[in-house]
Enzyme design. Structure first.
Site, PDB file in Angstrom:
ATOM      1  CD  GLU A 184      -8.223  -2.867  11.767  1.00 25.17           C
ATOM      2  OE1 GLU A 184      -7.758  -3.778  11.060  1.00 25.17           O
ATOM      3  OE2 GLU A 184      -8.513  -1.753  11.327  1.00 25.17           O
ATOM      4  CB  SER A 244     -10.093  -5.665   9.513  1.00 27.27           C
ATOM      5  OG  SER A 244      -9.911  -5.509   8.125  1.00 27.27           O
ATOM      6  CB  CYS A 278      -0.960   0.001   1.182  1.00 23.25           C
ATOM      7  SG  CYS A 278      -0.308  -0.737   2.672  1.00 23.25           S
ATOM      8  CB  CYS A 294      -6.732  -4.244   1.457  1.00 25.14           C
ATOM      9  SG  CYS A 294      -5.419  -4.882   2.511  1.00 25.14           S
TER      10      CYS A 294
END
Length: 576
Positions: A453, A479, A56, A201
């Site tokens: 998370e 998440s 990312c 993602c």
């Protein structure tokens, strides 16, 4: 653009570039190859969260170079710097996740300090992974210099034997593997193909949710947040942002002119309409806090309640961010919401135009089925729901996108764990009865510390085929990839003696996502008795950044913020 339109007497950079007393300061700039003209132009911070931690972030340095070209073309002088990122996918499921939410504050603080220390006049911020997006937007609101946000873009889908896959499939594959439904060889093959490119993602997890927010709230240029990271068009968006931030500087359009109460409502609307991450209910209040606007979990939940769910995006739906971009992008989603009265069209954006003006030429695409018309939704209420009750007086949040309407209520006995690891071990060994309500506590902002998370646990449950047969509540987070009846942000958290700390195994918990309630079948007298017996417990962090965070952090209801925000300001940086 003519550089002479800029009056340095009104810009922060005058403190390092103007007058005889600043000769020593200018010498440092000459040492880096700047010309006299460049030194006396506006200085624009180009902040990125580039690192080699995860895909990312890996493309952000390239995008920063494109931004710098745009700034220079518009008679500005770009000054590039990086800040940290903690990438949730790699931090997930172990103690590294305690650093994730803390990193949001560090990102905002470090961008603020770099801008303050070097007196930059404007900011273009580039972010790629979950907490870095709100962290960058918080810094923009805090500094209130002309700013534009850029998302680094999403990852392309992987391909596993002809089927598109994302990292979500891998987390769920761990659950399948634990019960023998997936072989070692299949798991090994899946992990090598699930993430085939740079980018965050690919589904409507937290990164893409907050990217969608960046356009809806007005801090990103139209269409810029939807393009996948490998697409060359990203460089064009970045160059345009560099040019446009100089226009904002000329016109003195600042983040707090853009981030209004109505803009925050627009942002919450696109989260609900796209079935976005529950984390938005944490980040939107934090961004509002930087502007001095009260916009807490309950305000977000009210927007969710009245917003139709219309974007058929994973994890609940069929499509990825790439698919929505190719169908018409975030403007297509926003256009149908505006046309049917769900957005405030008069809100200003970094284009210099309003939302309504930005969307005026957007034409509905009948050839796609990624986004439904707002008057023909997947469901009439948003994909995310707020809850409240005697187990959550300060609220809680649950993602219901993709859940059947007859599955929006759950009642069962509590099975309590004081950490995610303890719960995950029970799930891994199948030491739980169907019909139970998992309670994971002491994972809140202060108690965690860091409000982790719980994707590893929820994905394992889903992989074991029990995702619809149990429920889970926590004072931690989930998440954006989480699916199933999973309730997070339960407040007050256990660490401060919230009701979740008082639950015992076997207590009956009732969840109703239609009515918006989360209750435990205990009398107020019994809760009061247990509260007297409860004792605070120390965390396992007694020093360092995570300890410092725990001392300052507030309630999840208000965004888990760590400073007084705009209401405590004695000055605004941009006006120094």
């Amino acid at each position: 653009m003519d550089a002479r339109v800029f009056d340095k007497k009104k810009l922060p950079s005058r403190y390092v570039t103007e007058g005889p007393s600043r000769a020593p300061h200018r010498s440092y700039l000459y040492a880096m190859g700047l010309t006299r003209q460049q030194i006396h132009q506006p200085l624009v911070g180009v902040a990125s969260c580039w690192n080699e931690a995860a895909p990312c972030n890996i493309a952000l340095m390239r995008q920063a170079q494109a931004v710098k070209k745009g700034v220079a073309a518009a008679a500005g002088t770009p000054r590039e710097f990086c800040t940290i990122t903690v990438t949730d996918g790699i931090a997930m499921g172990h103690h590294g996740m305690k650093a994730s939410l803390v990193s949001r504050e560090v990102i905002a603080d470090s961008v603020e300090l770099t801008m303050r220390g070097h007196c930059y006049d404007a900011l273009v911020g580039i972010a790629g992974c979950d907490k870095s997006l709100p962290g960058m937007m918080m810094a923009m609101a805090r500094l209130n210099v002309p700013s534009i946000f850029i998302y680094g873009g999403s990852i392309l889908p992987g391909n596993f034997r002809g089927r598109p896959v994302t990292v979500q499939d891998l987390f769920e594959a761990v659950g399948k593997h634990s019960i023998g439904d997936m072989s070692d060889a299949d798991l090994d093959e899946l992990e090598t193909v699930a993430c085939p490119s740079a980018g965050a993602c690919g589904a409507q997890f937290t990164a893409n949710t907050m990217a969608t927010v960046s356009e809806a709230i007005g801090l990103a240029l139209p269409y810029s947040a939807g393009a996948p990271a490998p697409y060359e068009i990203r460089d064009r968006f970045c160059t345009a942002a560099g040019e446009m931030v100089m226009e904002l500087l000329t016109r003195n359009i600042r983040p707090r002119d853009i981030i209004t109460r109505k803009a925050l409502e627009n942002a919450a609307t696109v989260v609900a309409a796209s079935g976005g991450s529950t984390n938005a209910a944490l980040h939107l209040p934090a961004i509002a806090h930087e502007c001095g606007i009260k916009f807490d979990l309950f305000d977000v939940a009210d927007i969710f309640k009245r917003t139709p769910y219309i974007a058929d995006l994973k994890p609940a739906g069929r499509y990825l961010a790439k698919d929505m971009f190719e169908a018409g992008g975030i403007p297509l989603l926003m256009k149908t919401l505006l046309d049917h009265g769900f957005l405030h069209g008069e809100c200003l954006t970094v284009s210099g135009r309003t939302i309504k003006e930005n969307l005026a030429k957007v034409v509905w695409n009948d050839g796609q089925d990624v986004v439904r018309p707002a008057n023909d939704p997947i469901t009439t209420t948003g994909g995310v729901v707020g809850l409240k009750g005697n187990l959550a007086p300060e609220g809680a949040i649950v993602k219901v996108a993709g859940m059947a309407q007859d599955k929006l209520a759950f009642k069962g006995p509590a099975l309590c764990f004081d950490s995610e690891e303890a719960c995950f071990e029970a799930v891994r060994k199948r030491k739980y009865p169907e019909g139970c309500v998992f309670v994971i506590r002491y994972e809140g902002p202060r108690g965690g510390p860091g409000m982790r998370e719980m994707l590893a646990t929820t994905a394992a449950l889903y992989g074991q085929g029990t995702g619809g047969k149990v429920a889970l509540i926590t004072d931690g987070r989930f998440s954006g990839a989480t699916r199933g009846f999973c309730i997070g942000h339960v407040g007050p958290e256990a660490a401060v003696g919230g009701p979740i700390a008082l639950v015992r195994d076997g207590d009956i918990i009732e969840i109703d996502a239609v009515a918006g309630t989360l209750d435990i079948q205990l009398s107020e007298a019994e809760l009061a008795t247990r509260r007297k017996q409860w004792k605070p417990r120390p965390t396992d962090y007694g020093s360092g950044a995570i300890w410092k965070y725990a001392q300052a952090v507030g309630s999840a209801k208000d965004g888990a913020v760590t400073h007084p925000g705009q209401k405590g300001e004695t000055h605004v940086y941009a006006d120094l």
